[in-house]
Design a protein around this motif. Structure first.
Motif, PDB file in Angstrom:
ATOM      1  N   VAL A  75      30.646  19.920  28.211  1.00 58.58           N
ATOM      2  CA  VAL A  75      31.227  19.130  27.461  1.00 58.58           C
ATOM      3  C   VAL A  75      30.101  18.853  26.472  1.00 58.58           C
ATOM      4  O   VAL A  75      28.997  18.713  26.477  1.00 58.58           O
ATOM      5  N   HIS A  79      33.226  19.544  33.148  1.00 58.43           N
ATOM      6  CA  HIS A  79      34.823  19.226  33.068  1.00 58.43           C
ATOM      7  C   HIS A  79      35.470  20.253  34.041  1.00 58.43           C
ATOM      8  O   HIS A  79      35.275  21.552  33.866  1.00 58.43           O
ATOM      9  N   THR A  84      35.927  14.822  34.645  1.00 55.96           N
ATOM     10  CA  THR A  84      34.778  15.244  33.844  1.00 55.96           C
ATOM     11  C   THR A  84      33.635  14.060  34.479  1.00 55.96           C
ATOM     12  O   THR A  84      34.083  13.102  34.333  1.00 55.96           O
TER      13      THR A  84
END
Ligand SMILES: [Zn+2]
Length: 90
Positions: free
Chosen positions: A21, A58, A65
């Protein structure tokens, strides 16, 4: 840590399919008095890799996440269980 094995701590079945992420930012200019946005860029800027707060991962299987260390630790725990050894009690 990105080269360490991951295991999703939630579904515990995913060791291979992940997203890293990153943060996207859009530049804006605000009117200092009214707070209105007077300019907004059309492009998003990639901020990263993040400093300070840890990278997030994730799970592409269950959608969870979380912080990268949770995935690394889950993989380490699973590996310890797979190769049993006697651990001294605390
Ligand atoms: Zn998962």
């Amino acid at each position: 840590m990105v080269d360490r094995p991951y295991l999703c701590p939630i579904c515990r079945s995913n060791r291979t399919q992940f997203d890293l992420v990153f943060r996207l930012a859009r530049a804006v200019v605000k009117d200092a008095e009214t707070g209105a946005i007077t300019y907004e860029s059309n492009t998003m800027e990639l901020l990263g890799p993040p400093r300070g707060p840890e990278r997030e991962v994730h799970c592409r299987r269950c959608g969870y996440t979380g912080a990268e260390h949770l995935f690394v630790r889950a993989a380490q725990r699973a590996d310890e269980r797979r190769v049993p050894y006697r651990r001294s009690s605390r």
